[in-house]
Design a protein around this motif. Structure first.
Motif, PDB file in Angstrom:
ATOM      1  N   TYR A 154       1.279  -0.974   0.232  1.00  0.00           N
ATOM      2  CA  TYR A 154      -0.277   0.128  -0.024  1.00  0.00           C
ATOM      3  C   TYR A 154       1.063   1.195   0.081  1.00  0.00           C
ATOM      4  O   TYR A 154       2.054   0.987   0.718  1.00  0.00           O
ATOM      5  CB  TYR A 154      -0.776   0.201   0.917  1.00  0.00           C
ATOM      6  N   HIS A 155       0.095   2.141  -1.022  1.00  0.00           N
ATOM      7  CA  HIS A 155       1.443   3.467  -1.263  1.00  0.00           C
ATOM      8  C   HIS A 155       0.961   4.689  -1.309  1.00  0.00           C
ATOM      9  O   HIS A 155      -0.732   4.266  -1.543  1.00  0.00           O
ATOM     10  CB  HIS A 155       2.250   3.662  -2.035  1.00  0.00           C
ATOM     11  N   ALA A 156       1.151   5.704  -0.663  1.00  0.00           N
ATOM     12  CA  ALA A 156      -0.035   6.971  -0.333  1.00  0.00           C
ATOM     13  C   ALA A 156      -0.229   7.584  -1.671  1.00  0.00           C
ATOM     14  O   ALA A 156       0.753   7.515  -2.855  1.00  0.00           O
ATOM     15  CB  ALA A 156       0.785   8.048   1.161  1.00  0.00           C
ATOM     16  N   THR A 157      -1.515   7.627  -2.167  1.00  0.00           N
ATOM     17  CA  THR A 157      -2.026   8.492  -2.959  1.00  0.00           C
ATOM     18  C   THR A 157      -1.962  10.291  -3.404  1.00  0.00           C
ATOM     19  O   THR A 157      -1.952  10.508  -1.905  1.00  0.00           O
ATOM     20  CB  THR A 157      -2.660   8.130  -3.906  1.00  0.00           C
ATOM     21  N   VAL A 158      -1.571  10.586  -4.054  1.00  0.00           N
ATOM     22  CA  VAL A 158      -2.279  12.108  -3.643  1.00  0.00           C
ATOM     23  C   VAL A 158      -3.816  12.487  -3.327  1.00  0.00           C
ATOM     24  O   VAL A 158      -3.952  13.541  -2.911  1.00  0.00           O
ATOM     25  CB  VAL A 158      -1.442  13.302  -4.953  1.00  0.00           C
ATOM     26  N   PRO A 159      -4.363  12.077  -5.323  1.00  0.00           N
ATOM     27  CA  PRO A 159      -6.240  11.976  -4.207  1.00  0.00           C
ATOM     28  C   PRO A 159      -6.658  11.254  -2.571  1.00  0.00           C
ATOM     29  O   PRO A 159      -7.231  12.235  -2.177  1.00  0.00           O
ATOM     30  CB  PRO A 159      -5.975  11.205  -5.197  1.00  0.00           C
ATOM     31  N   GLY A 160      -5.128  10.396  -2.001  1.00  0.00           N
ATOM     32  CA  GLY A 160      -6.191   9.445  -1.359  1.00  0.00           C
ATOM     33  C   GLY A 160      -5.394  10.328  -0.088  1.00  0.00           C
ATOM     34  O   GLY A 160      -5.832  11.380   1.183  1.00  0.00           O
ATOM     35  N   ILE A 162      -4.854  14.475   0.052  1.00  0.00           N
ATOM     36  CA  ILE A 162      -6.109  15.267  -0.189  1.00  0.00           C
ATOM     37  C   ILE A 162      -7.666  14.813   0.194  1.00  0.00           C
ATOM     38  O   ILE A 162      -8.281  15.938   0.844  1.00  0.00           O
ATOM     39  CB  ILE A 162      -6.327  16.094  -1.849  1.00  0.00           C
ATOM     40  N   VAL A 163      -7.750  14.027  -0.190  1.00  0.00           N
ATOM     41  CA  VAL A 163      -9.437  13.542   1.041  1.00  0.00           C
ATOM     42  C   VAL A 163      -9.055  12.930   2.150  1.00  0.00           C
ATOM     43  O   VAL A 163      -9.835  13.484   2.816  1.00  0.00           O
ATOM     44  CB  VAL A 163      -9.363  11.825   0.189  1.00  0.00           C
ATOM     45  N   GLY A 164      -8.073  12.869   2.464  1.00  0.00           N
ATOM     46  CA  GLY A 164      -7.906  12.545   4.160  1.00  0.00           C
ATOM     47  C   GLY A 164      -7.838  14.025   4.474  1.00  0.00           C
ATOM     48  O   GLY A 164      -8.331  13.611   5.830  1.00  0.00           O
ATOM     49  N   VAL A 165      -7.240  14.986   3.893  1.00  0.00           N
ATOM     50  CA  VAL A 165      -7.361  16.460   5.007  1.00  0.00           C
ATOM     51  C   VAL A 165      -8.867  16.751   5.125  1.00  0.00           C
ATOM     52  O   VAL A 165      -9.078  16.782   5.692  1.00  0.00           O
ATOM     53  CB  VAL A 165      -6.459  16.921   4.074  1.00  0.00           C
ATOM     54  N   VAL A 166      -9.385  16.574   3.952  1.00  0.00           N
ATOM     55  CA  VAL A 166     -10.588  17.090   3.878  1.00  0.00           C
ATOM     56  C   VAL A 166     -11.046  16.401   4.553  1.00  0.00           C
ATOM     57  O   VAL A 166     -12.410  17.154   5.444  1.00  0.00           O
ATOM     58  CB  VAL A 166     -11.362  17.498   2.323  1.00  0.00           C
ATOM     59  N   GLN A 167     -11.455  15.062   4.872  1.00  0.00           N
ATOM     60  CA  GLN A 167     -12.105  14.158   5.039  1.00  0.00           C
ATOM     61  C   GLN A 167     -12.004  15.124   7.509  1.00  0.00           C
ATOM     62  O   GLN A 167     -12.699  14.907   8.028  1.00  0.00           O
ATOM     63  CB  GLN A 167     -11.880  12.305   5.192  1.00  0.00           C
ATOM     64  N   ALA A 168     -11.019  14.745   7.527  1.00  0.00           N
ATOM     65  CA  ALA A 168     -10.600  15.003   8.660  1.00  0.00           C
ATOM     66  C   ALA A 168     -10.784  16.430   9.547  1.00  0.00           C
ATOM     67  O   ALA A 168     -11.699  16.756   9.986  1.00  0.00           O
ATOM     68  CB  ALA A 168      -9.117  15.015   9.119  1.00  0.00           C
ATOM     69  N   GLY A 169     -10.608  17.042   8.496  1.00  0.00           N
ATOM     70  CA  GLY A 169     -11.520  18.667   8.505  1.00  0.00           C
ATOM     71  C   GLY A 169     -12.950  18.728   8.546  1.00  0.00           C
ATOM     72  O   GLY A 169     -12.819  19.638   9.429  1.00  0.00           O
ATOM     73  N   GLY A 170     -13.247  18.380   7.691  1.00  0.00           N
ATOM     74  CA  GLY A 170     -14.372  18.056   7.684  1.00  0.00           C
ATOM     75  C   GLY A 170     -15.515  17.621   9.320  1.00  0.00           C
ATOM     76  O   GLY A 170     -16.410  17.630   9.399  1.00  0.00           O
ATOM     77  N   LEU A 200     -15.666   9.651  -3.896  1.00  0.00           N
ATOM     78  CA  LEU A 200     -15.590   9.135  -5.201  1.00  0.00           C
ATOM     79  C   LEU A 200     -14.865   8.871  -5.713  1.00  0.00           C
ATOM     80  O   LEU A 200     -14.335   7.685  -6.281  1.00  0.00           O
ATOM     81  CB  LEU A 200     -16.739   9.829  -5.989  1.00  0.00           C
ATOM     82  N   SER A 201     -13.881  10.256  -5.641  1.00  0.00           N
ATOM     83  CA  SER A 201     -12.669  10.208  -5.985  1.00  0.00           C
ATOM     84  C   SER A 201     -11.307   8.770  -5.747  1.00  0.00           C
ATOM     85  O   SER A 201     -10.748   7.992  -6.696  1.00  0.00           O
ATOM     86  CB  SER A 201     -11.605  11.023  -5.952  1.00  0.00           C
ATOM     87  N   ILE A 202     -11.877   8.867  -4.685  1.00  0.00           N
ATOM     88  CA  ILE A 202     -10.689   7.681  -4.237  1.00  0.00           C
ATOM     89  C   ILE A 202     -11.035   6.196  -4.833  1.00  0.00           C
ATOM     90  O   ILE A 202     -10.689   5.313  -4.654  1.00  0.00           O
ATOM     91  CB  ILE A 202     -11.354   7.854  -2.238  1.00  0.00           C
ATOM     92  N   VAL A 203     -12.670   5.735  -4.837  1.00  0.00           N
ATOM     93  CA  VAL A 203     -13.369   5.013  -5.617  1.00  0.00           C
ATOM     94  C   VAL A 203     -12.535   5.052  -7.105  1.00  0.00           C
ATOM     95  O   VAL A 203     -12.063   3.146  -7.299  1.00  0.00           O
ATOM     96  CB  VAL A 203     -14.409   4.893  -5.485  1.00  0.00           C
ATOM     97  N   VAL A 204     -12.042   5.309  -7.451  1.00  0.00           N
ATOM     98  CA  VAL A 204     -11.878   5.782  -8.907  1.00  0.00           C
ATOM     99  C   VAL A 204     -10.695   5.688  -8.764  1.00  0.00           C
ATOM    100  O   VAL A 204      -9.968   4.706  -9.815  1.00  0.00           O
ATOM    101  CB  VAL A 204     -12.637   6.810  -9.465  1.00  0.00           C
ATOM    102  N   SER A 205      -9.585   5.727  -8.035  1.00  0.00           N
ATOM    103  CA  SER A 205      -8.484   5.259  -7.917  1.00  0.00           C
ATOM    104  C   SER A 205      -8.152   4.183  -7.397  1.00  0.00           C
ATOM    105  O   SER A 205      -7.165   3.541  -8.082  1.00  0.00           O
ATOM    106  CB  SER A 205      -7.945   6.763  -6.679  1.00  0.00           C
ATOM    107  N   GLN A 206      -8.537   3.856  -6.469  1.00  0.00           N
ATOM    108  CA  GLN A 206      -8.573   2.152  -6.197  1.00  0.00           C
ATOM    109  C   GLN A 206      -8.892   1.539  -7.414  1.00  0.00           C
ATOM    110  O   GLN A 206      -8.224  -0.031  -7.507  1.00  0.00           O
ATOM    111  CB  GLN A 206     -10.157   1.704  -5.337  1.00  0.00           C
ATOM    112  N   THR A 207     -10.389   1.565  -8.126  1.00  0.00           N
ATOM    113  CA  THR A 207     -10.146   1.122  -9.495  1.00  0.00           C
ATOM    114  C   THR A 207      -8.737   1.039 -10.015  1.00  0.00           C
ATOM    115  O   THR A 207      -8.710   0.086 -10.855  1.00  0.00           O
ATOM    116  CB  THR A 207     -11.516   0.956  -9.660  1.00  0.00           C
ATOM    117  N   VAL A 208      -8.411   2.137 -10.596  1.00  0.00           N
ATOM    118  CA  VAL A 208      -7.733   2.299 -11.509  1.00  0.00           C
ATOM    119  C   VAL A 208      -5.869   1.669 -10.448  1.00  0.00           C
ATOM    120  O   VAL A 208      -5.093   0.828 -11.509  1.00  0.00           O
ATOM    121  CB  VAL A 208      -6.818   3.475 -12.018  1.00  0.00           C
TER     122      VAL A 208
END
Length: 221
Positions: A154-160, A162-170, A200-208
């Protein structure tokens, strides 16, 4: 039968969380040794263990409507998330055990927090369902890819990130809003839209990423 004192109940939650954490760490390290790899717990991994230990008290505070205290506990959890990454990079302390435990701590802490949110009607059910679908896809996808192409890293991705920051802040914003006692978080604001787009962006990223793993495996065959 009288309900236990809140302090006793919190202590029981923390003890249960600590027991599960220790069992998980032992299982991961033994599995790593059985595979012939290093299974030491370096400084970064110990900080990750602290993150696991903070999940139970954070969840208890949320389920008992102590939102400001939960925000403080969750803030410590987020700080330890940043700290273990910094320590791993600066001390070159990254390990296979940490690569597995770090994202697992993220998944469990996020599920615990958002389960409390949906229980208190602080987030819409559809957003929670999207989060669960995201993690279910990750779990089953990892299992399938492991069977097809062997162990995966498992490796950290840029979308991951970004989503992590938004998720934590939210999540922090929702806790602080709920602590004001103004009722449910307004559903017509941008917060839920941002979170939904992130999931949704993470779902797409995981699919790719999964598709690329399958293609590499087929080429090797």
């Amino acid at each position: 039968m009288a309900a236990p004192h809140p302090a006793v109940d919190l202590l029981a939650w923390c003890a249960a969380g600590a027991a599960v954490t220790m069992a998980l760490v032992v299982w991961v390290t033994q599995a790593r040794r059985a595979a012939g790899g290093a299974a030491r717990l370096g400084a970064a991994n110990r900080i990750t263990v602290v993150r696991f230990l903070l999940i139970a008290p954070t969840a208890w505070l949320l389920f008992h409507d102590r939102f400001h205290a939960a925000a403080v506990c969750y803030g410590l959890l987020l700080a330890s998330d940043v700290a273990d990454g910094v320590v791993a990079r600066r001390l070159r302390d990254a390990s296979a055990v940490g690569v597995f435990l770090d994202p697992l701590a993220d998944v469990l802490s996020t599920l615990a927090v958002f389960t409390a949110f949906v229980t208190h009607s602080l987030i819409p059910v559809w957003l929670y369902a999207l989060l669960v679908a995201r993690y279910a896809m990750l779990a089953f996808g990892s299992l399938i890819l492991t069977r097809i192409s062997g162990p995966i890293e498992y490796h950290a991705t840029v979308p991951g990130k970004i989503v992590g920051v938004v998720q934590a802040g939210g999540a922090l914003w929702i806790m602080l809003w709920a602590g004001r006692g103004d009722g449910a978080v307004p559903g017509d604001g941008p917060l839920f839209a941002f979170l939904a787009f992130g999931f949704l962006s993470i779902v797409v990223s995981q699919t790719v990423i999964g598709y690329r793993h399958v293609r590499r495996a087929s080429r090797r065959v």
